[in-house]
Design a protein around this motif. Structure first.
Motif, PDB file in Angstrom:
ATOM      1  N   UNK A  52     -24.020  -0.203   6.047  1.00  0.00           N
ATOM      2  CA  UNK A  52     -23.588   0.466   7.277  1.00  0.00           C
ATOM      3  C   UNK A  52     -22.686  -0.447   8.105  1.00  0.00           C
ATOM      4  N   UNK A  53     -23.060  -1.722   8.229  1.00  0.00           N
ATOM      5  CA  UNK A  53     -22.252  -2.667   9.011  1.00  0.00           C
ATOM      6  C   UNK A  53     -20.862  -2.824   8.397  1.00  0.00           C
ATOM      7  N   UNK A 100     -14.117   5.929   1.859  1.00  0.00           N
ATOM      8  CA  UNK A 100     -14.846   6.459   3.015  1.00  0.00           C
ATOM      9  C   UNK A 100     -13.883   7.218   3.925  1.00  0.00           C
ATOM     10  N   UNK A 101     -13.159   8.132   3.312  1.00  0.00           N
ATOM     11  CA  UNK A 101     -12.039   8.811   3.973  1.00  0.00           C
ATOM     12  C   UNK A 101     -12.486   9.549   5.224  1.00  0.00           C
ATOM     13  N   UNK A 102     -13.622  10.216   5.179  1.00  0.00           N
ATOM     14  CA  UNK A 102     -14.076  10.997   6.325  1.00  0.00           C
ATOM     15  C   UNK A 102     -14.210  10.123   7.560  1.00  0.00           C
ATOM     16  N   UNK A 103     -14.811   8.959   7.410  1.00  0.00           N
ATOM     17  CA  UNK A 103     -15.007   8.072   8.558  1.00  0.00           C
ATOM     18  C   UNK A 103     -13.679   7.498   9.047  1.00  0.00           C
ATOM     19  N   UNK A 118     -24.832   6.800  11.355  1.00  0.00           N
ATOM     20  CA  UNK A 118     -25.894   7.737  10.982  1.00  0.00           C
ATOM     21  C   UNK A 118     -25.616   8.363   9.619  1.00  0.00           C
ATOM     22  N   UNK A 119     -24.391   8.836   9.420  1.00  0.00           N
ATOM     23  CA  UNK A 119     -24.051   9.497   8.161  1.00  0.00           C
ATOM     24  C   UNK A 119     -24.111   8.525   6.989  1.00  0.00           C
ATOM     25  N   UNK A 120     -23.577   7.312   7.185  1.00  0.00           N
ATOM     26  CA  UNK A 120     -23.625   6.331   6.106  1.00  0.00           C
ATOM     27  C   UNK A 120     -25.050   5.874   5.847  1.00  0.00           C
ATOM     28  N   UNK A 166     -24.355  11.232  17.763  1.00  0.00           N
ATOM     29  CA  UNK A 166     -23.806  11.910  16.590  1.00  0.00           C
ATOM     30  C   UNK A 166     -23.064  13.179  17.003  1.00  0.00           C
ATOM     31  N   UNK A 167     -23.684  13.984  17.880  1.00  0.00           N
ATOM     32  CA  UNK A 167     -23.065  15.221  18.332  1.00  0.00           C
ATOM     33  C   UNK A 167     -21.817  14.936  19.154  1.00  0.00           C
ATOM     34  N   UNK A 168     -21.871  13.904  20.007  1.00  0.00           N
ATOM     35  CA  UNK A 168     -20.701  13.534  20.794  1.00  0.00           C
ATOM     36  C   UNK A 168     -19.549  13.099  19.898  1.00  0.00           C
ATOM     37  N   UNK A 169     -19.864  12.356  18.841  1.00  0.00           N
ATOM     38  CA  UNK A 169     -18.823  11.894  17.943  1.00  0.00           C
ATOM     39  C   UNK A 169     -18.164  13.032  17.191  1.00  0.00           C
ATOM     40  N   UNK A 170     -18.978  13.965  16.689  1.00  0.00           N
ATOM     41  CA  UNK A 170     -18.414  15.102  15.946  1.00  0.00           C
ATOM     42  C   UNK A 170     -17.586  15.996  16.874  1.00  0.00           C
ATOM     43  N   UNK A 171     -18.114  16.297  18.079  1.00  0.00           N
ATOM     44  CA  UNK A 171     -17.376  17.149  19.008  1.00  0.00           C
ATOM     45  C   UNK A 171     -16.106  16.465  19.480  1.00  0.00           C
ATOM     46  N   UNK A 172     -16.142  15.147  19.677  1.00  0.00           N
ATOM     47  CA  UNK A 172     -14.967  14.412  20.111  1.00  0.00           C
ATOM     48  C   UNK A 172     -13.880  14.408  19.059  1.00  0.00           C
TER      49      UNK A 172
END
Length: 280
Positions: free
Chosen positions: A85-86, A154-157, A204-206, A270-276
């Motif tokens: 993750x790091x 890790x294209x999505x990130x 979180x996802x990773x 997590x929700x803030x990151x996805x909505x942002x």
């Protein structure tokens, strides 16, 4: 007006009823697994979909933790997951920052190419990763598993970070440059602290993906079973002629509880990151 309000309430009640029913169907397998971890193997087979055990068998957890070496597998999984993750967060944040803030020749082509790699099955890339880890002398070691897990685009990130950094105002960088900050210092002291929602989303996802990873740890710990992770350690309950189902259920509960705890603790970020990222 009252008739219209009544129709809206009835429609809302029907929707909520359907959603609750779907939620129960969705959650039931986990609840069944949780209660099955307290049964005997005979009772598990005979009880069908019945939930409550006749007498809780706490020995299932003791057997999973000690005899099946899940204490060691748990430690391996924590080390591999945290390190992965790091590494992924740092590399994806740096890449996303460069793509989002720096205009260089071939930038759009680079984004298209790495996005295309999302459609490439991971099984096709395991051979070059395996050979690279082998040449580095890291086969059957925790560092080898960590490098294998953290490798890849890790294209999505990267796209999440790129979208987030792209919409930040230029005045932030200009102020940092006036204070004598360079590219990396601006990233470390200004941009990265502002991207906490993206960091939480990526982490979180990773975390979930690495914690549940089976294929990579299986390949890279083939000759050293002591380095297995929790997912691979499930093999310990499969014998030549029998399967310890209740021990496996207890081990599965041990494996999944940290994921639930982490997600519940950081779900707001997590929700803030996805909505942002969607707004960007």
């Amino acid at each position: 007006m009252r008739a219209w309000q009544k129709q809206v309430k009835v429609k809302g009640l029907a929707i909520h009823t359907v959603l609750i029913a779907l939620g129960i169907v969705w959650v039931y397998p986990f609840v069944w697994m949780l209660f099955s971890s307290f049964k005997t193997n005979t009772e598990l087979i005979a009880s069908g979909i019945k939930l409550l055990p006749e007498a809780p068998q706490w020995d299932n957890y003791n057997r999973a933790w000690t005899e099946a070496n899940f204490s060691g597998y748990f430690q391996n999984t924590v080390i591999i997951t945290v390190a992965t993750v790091v590494i992924v967060v740092l590399m994806c944040a740096l890449t996303g920052y460069a793509l989002g803030r720096v205009q260089f020749p071939g930038r759009k082509l680079f984004v298209i190419v790495i996005t295309a790699t999302m459609f490439m099955p991971k099984g096709y890339t395991i051979l070059p990763i395996y050979m690279t880890i082998k040449y580095m002398g890291l086969l059957n070691s925790l560092p080898g598993v960590i490098l294998a897990e953290s490798s890849g685009a890790h294209v999505l990130f990267i796209l999440l970070f790129m979208s987030y950094f792209y919409k930040l105002p230029n005045e932030l960088e200009e102020s940092a440059e006036m204070d004598g900050a360079g590219f990396l210092r601006t990233f470390r002291t200004v941009m990265l602290p502002l991207s906490k929602p993206m960091i939480a989303t990526t982490a979180i996802m990773q975390f979930i993906w690495t914690w549940n990873s089976f294929f990579v740890p299986l390949i890279f710990t083939m000759n050293n079973p002591d380095l297995r992770t929790l997912a691979v350690g499930m093999y310990a309950f499969v014998g030549e002629h029998s399967v310890d189902w209740t021990g496996m259920a207890a081990a599965a509960v041990i494996s999944i509880m940290p994921i639930i705890a982490v997600f519940v603790a950081f779900q707001r970020f997590f929700i803030e990151g996805i909505s942002g990222s969607v707004k960007g």
